[in-house]
Design a protein around this motif. Sequence first.
Motif, PDB file in Angstrom:
ATOM      1  N   ILE A  97      -7.787 -11.291 -44.868  1.00 26.34           N
ATOM      2  CA  ILE A  97      -6.970 -10.484 -44.686  1.00 26.34           C
ATOM      3  C   ILE A  97      -7.095  -9.439 -43.756  1.00 26.34           C
ATOM      4  CG2 ILE A  97      -4.375  -9.640 -45.915  1.00 26.34           C
ATOM      5  CD1 ILE A  97      -5.272 -13.058 -45.750  1.00 26.34           C
ATOM      6  N   ILE A 101      -4.361  -9.145 -40.442  1.00 29.06           N
ATOM      7  CA  ILE A 101      -3.607  -7.987 -40.139  1.00 29.06           C
ATOM      8  C   ILE A 101      -3.477  -7.417 -39.510  1.00 29.06           C
ATOM      9  CG2 ILE A 101      -1.626  -7.142 -41.517  1.00 29.06           C
ATOM     10  CD1 ILE A 101      -1.557 -10.157 -42.228  1.00 29.06           C
ATOM     11  N   ILE A 117       1.438 -16.724 -45.215  1.00 30.03           N
ATOM     12  CA  ILE A 117       0.435 -17.236 -46.312  1.00 30.03           C
ATOM     13  C   ILE A 117       0.154 -18.338 -46.545  1.00 30.03           C
ATOM     14  CG2 ILE A 117      -1.139 -15.843 -47.234  1.00 30.03           C
ATOM     15  CD1 ILE A 117      -0.215 -13.753 -45.083  1.00 30.03           C
ATOM     16  N   THR A 119      -3.476 -18.437 -47.685  1.00 29.48           N
ATOM     17  CA  THR A 119      -4.628 -18.209 -47.931  1.00 29.48           C
ATOM     18  C   THR A 119      -4.886 -17.798 -49.486  1.00 29.48           C
ATOM     19  OG1 THR A 119      -5.153 -17.569 -45.665  1.00 29.48           O
ATOM     20  CG2 THR A 119      -6.767 -17.029 -47.751  1.00 29.48           C
ATOM     21  N   MET A 125      -2.841 -12.455 -51.651  1.00 32.22           N
ATOM     22  CA  MET A 125      -3.261 -11.677 -50.693  1.00 32.22           C
ATOM     23  C   MET A 125      -1.776 -12.394 -49.664  1.00 32.22           C
ATOM     24  SD  MET A 125      -6.586 -12.679 -49.886  1.00 32.22           S
ATOM     25  CE  MET A 125      -6.670 -12.607 -51.615  1.00 32.22           C
ATOM     26  N   ALA A 129      -1.055  -8.753 -47.415  1.00 31.34           N
ATOM     27  CA  ALA A 129      -0.679  -9.245 -46.086  1.00 31.34           C
ATOM     28  C   ALA A 129       1.043  -8.235 -46.112  1.00 31.34           C
ATOM     29  CB  ALA A 129      -0.307 -10.433 -45.536  1.00 31.34           C
TER      30      ALA A 129
END
Length: 310
Positions: A97, A101, A117, A119, A125, A129
Amino acid sequence: MKVAIIGVGTVGSAVATAIKNTGCVHEIVLYDRDGLRARAAAEDLDHAASFGFDVKITAVSNYRGIRGSEIVIIAAGANQKPGESRMDLLNKNAAVIRDIIPHVIANVDTKTVKIMILTNPLDVMVMLAQKLSKISSSRVIGTGAMLDSARLRTILSRQFGVSTQSINAYVLGEHGDSSVVDWTSVTVGALSLDEFCRQTKISLPATTRNTITHRVRNAAYEIIRGRGATWDGIGAAAADLLRCIVNDERRILTVCCVSGNGADMVAMSLPRIVGASGIVATLRPKLSASESAALRRSGKIIRKNYDSII
Ligand code: NAD
């Protein structure tokens, strides 16, 4: 509508397939650090697209190719191996990430873009993010417990002999081992769960409810044990969330976003109204004392893991 998918492994490909089949986007671009894999996926998916809706699907070799995307879906990173929990992926996928990003932010309209998202560990996460992107938390959205809620509704549907469409049942908190089934709010049609069970003479004692909760939490482990990974469920969930955003449907979905401040800041799944601008409102279900305590515990687990990578 142009959509970008970052990470085109098992999940990213399934998401692309499911989105292609919604017919509500005209262009999907695929980026993966493994360019060969992205190009192969785009080629295969573009052939498949010729049988259905007119969608242009291409691989891009760098992040400039995602320019113009209104929704960016992140499905990159390590997946669970048999026996591994989602939290076991924490450090590996935080690095993924952190890599992705800044590239995304440099190539999208940060005032309007929605970042989705997928993940794992998903909730952490989403927090990472959102922090890195500095985008409004209403537009950094994790599919979260949408999939867990679908699993719950599927189990109840089989148990009751009633369509999943007539069952409102939500899983809250972490998309992971501490997820919380909101038994208090379950309705079947217009009936509360207890009233439905009374009228249909279905018995759903605490032991059965605990077994169902366990099956919901363990669904991914079971699928990974038999199939190596999960992809169809998350593909459908991501496409459903995308459709809700693109069409400004304002459905109530158990999605994840950052809320709260300071020590209370956390990302977890709650029922939220979702529309064109992302998350429009968050609803607080009435929970039993034990469900409330479990939800607080789930939030603390997510926050503790987030703090460990910051
Ligand atoms: P996979 O190994 O099949 O694919 C991952 C892809 O990510 C690979 O193609 C890899 O090259 C790419 N990638 C890795 N790091 C990258 C980077 N820095 N930049 C660009 N691409 C990168 O894994 P998968 O089965 O597709 O799973 C992907 C993620 O989705 C995992 O974290 C998994 O746990 C998660 N997942 C989430 C849900 C959910 O409900 N949210 C469900 C299933 C899987």
